[in-house]
Design a protein around this motif. Structure first.
Motif, short mmCIF file in Angstrom:
data_model
loop_
_atom_site.label_atom_id
_atom_site.label_comp_id
_atom_site.label_asym_id
_atom_site.label_seq_id
_atom_site.Cartn_x
_atom_site.Cartn_y
_atom_site.Cartn_z
N GLU A 1 -7.86 11.08 2.92
CA GLU A 1 -6.69 10.23 3.13
C GLU A 1 -7.08 8.77 2.99
O GLU A 1 -8.16 8.37 3.41
CB GLU A 1 -6.10 10.47 4.51
N ARG A 2 -6.18 7.99 2.41
CA ARG A 2 -6.42 6.56 2.24
C ARG A 2 -5.10 5.87 1.92
O ARG A 2 -4.12 6.51 1.58
CB ARG A 2 -7.47 6.30 1.15
N ILE A 3 -5.12 4.56 2.01
CA ILE A 3 -3.97 3.73 1.62
C ILE A 3 -4.44 2.91 0.44
O ILE A 3 -5.37 2.11 0.57
CB ILE A 3 -3.49 2.84 2.78
N GLY B 1 -9.10 2.70 1.10
CA GLY B 1 -8.32 2.72 -0.13
C GLY B 1 -8.58 1.54 -1.05
O GLY B 1 -7.99 1.45 -2.12
N VAL C 1 2.85 -1.03 4.34
CA VAL C 1 2.97 0.39 4.05
C VAL C 1 4.34 0.85 4.54
O VAL C 1 4.88 0.32 5.50
CB VAL C 1 1.87 1.19 4.78
N ALA D 1 -6.69 1.84 5.01
CA ALA D 1 -6.48 0.75 4.05
C ALA D 1 -7.81 0.26 3.51
O ALA D 1 -7.97 0.02 2.31
CB ALA D 1 -5.69 -0.39 4.68
N ARG E 1 -5.39 3.86 10.93
CA ARG E 1 -4.56 3.45 9.80
C ARG E 1 -5.17 2.23 9.11
O ARG E 1 -5.19 2.14 7.90
CB ARG E 1 -3.12 3.14 10.25
N GLY F 1 0.82 -1.21 0.00
CA GLY F 1 0.00 0.00 0.00
C GLY F 1 0.85 1.25 0.00
O GLY F 1 1.99 1.25 0.46
N GLU F 2 0.27 2.31 -0.55
CA GLU F 2 0.89 3.65 -0.51
C GLU F 2 -0.15 4.62 0.00
O GLU F 2 -1.33 4.53 -0.35
CB GLU F 2 1.33 4.08 -1.92
N GLU F 3 0.29 5.56 0.80
CA GLU F 3 -0.61 6.57 1.33
C GLU F 3 -0.90 7.62 0.27
O GLU F 3 -0.01 8.05 -0.44
CB GLU F 3 0.00 7.22 2.56
N ARG F 4 -2.18 7.98 0.17
CA ARG F 4 -2.62 9.00 -0.79
C ARG F 4 -3.56 9.95 -0.07
O ARG F 4 -4.25 9.56 0.86
CB ARG F 4 -3.36 8.38 -1.98
#
Length: 155
Positions: free
Chosen positions: A33-35, A89, A99, A86, A82, A23-26
């Motif tokens: 915000e989301r992963i 996302g 992550v 995810a 957190r 996953g990447e944080e966006r």
């Protein structure tokens, strides 16, 4: 054997074993915000092995809805948030998400250098598997970890 050769052999040995999500944080104005999914990899100890790269592990989450719970510690609340990022996302409930991983330069290690937890020690590719700076030969480490993955949970 070089690191590149060891990882090529590891990929062959890992065939058929399920991979876990990367996953990447966006963050965006509209979606918040989301992963989000950035691929998948086999989780082999302190390493994440993809079809074409090797990564150092970071944070490991399990996507989940935090529900309405009371938290005795602020860190537990942050971790639940957190896990929800995810889920938001696009990861499925209960899916494992990695992550904060970083790419390892396998060629640099094969040239005698160091990258992430990998280094060349007296001509032997090695991995640092603990913060205590304990290095072990990469070949044995991969063999042992892959055997544990093949054995499955319950050991």
């Amino acid at each position: 054997m070089t690191c590149a050769e060891l990882f090529a052999a590891a990929r062959t040995a890992l065939a058929g074993i399920p991979q876990e999500g990367l996953g990447e944080e966006r963050s965006s104005r509209w979606r918040g915000e989301r992963i989000v999914r950035a691929g998948s990899a086999w989780h082999v100890g302190v390493l994440l092995i993809t079809d074409d790269a090797v990564l150092a592990t970071g944070e490991v989450l399990r996507a989940a809805d935090p529900g309405r719970r009371g938290y005795t510690a602020e860190s537990a609340r942050a971790r639940a948030q957190r896990r929800q990022l995810a889920l938001r996302g696009g990861f499925a409930e209960g899916e494992v998400v990695h992550v904060g991983w970083s790419v390892i330069d396998v060629d640099a290690v094969d040239a005698g250098g160091e990258s992430g937890p990998l280094s060349m020690r007296d001509g032997v590719p090695s991995v640092r598997w603990s913060k205590a700076d304990a290095h072990v030969p990469l070949a044995g480490y991969l063999r042992e970890r892959i055997e544990l993955l093949r054995s499955g949970p319950g050991i």
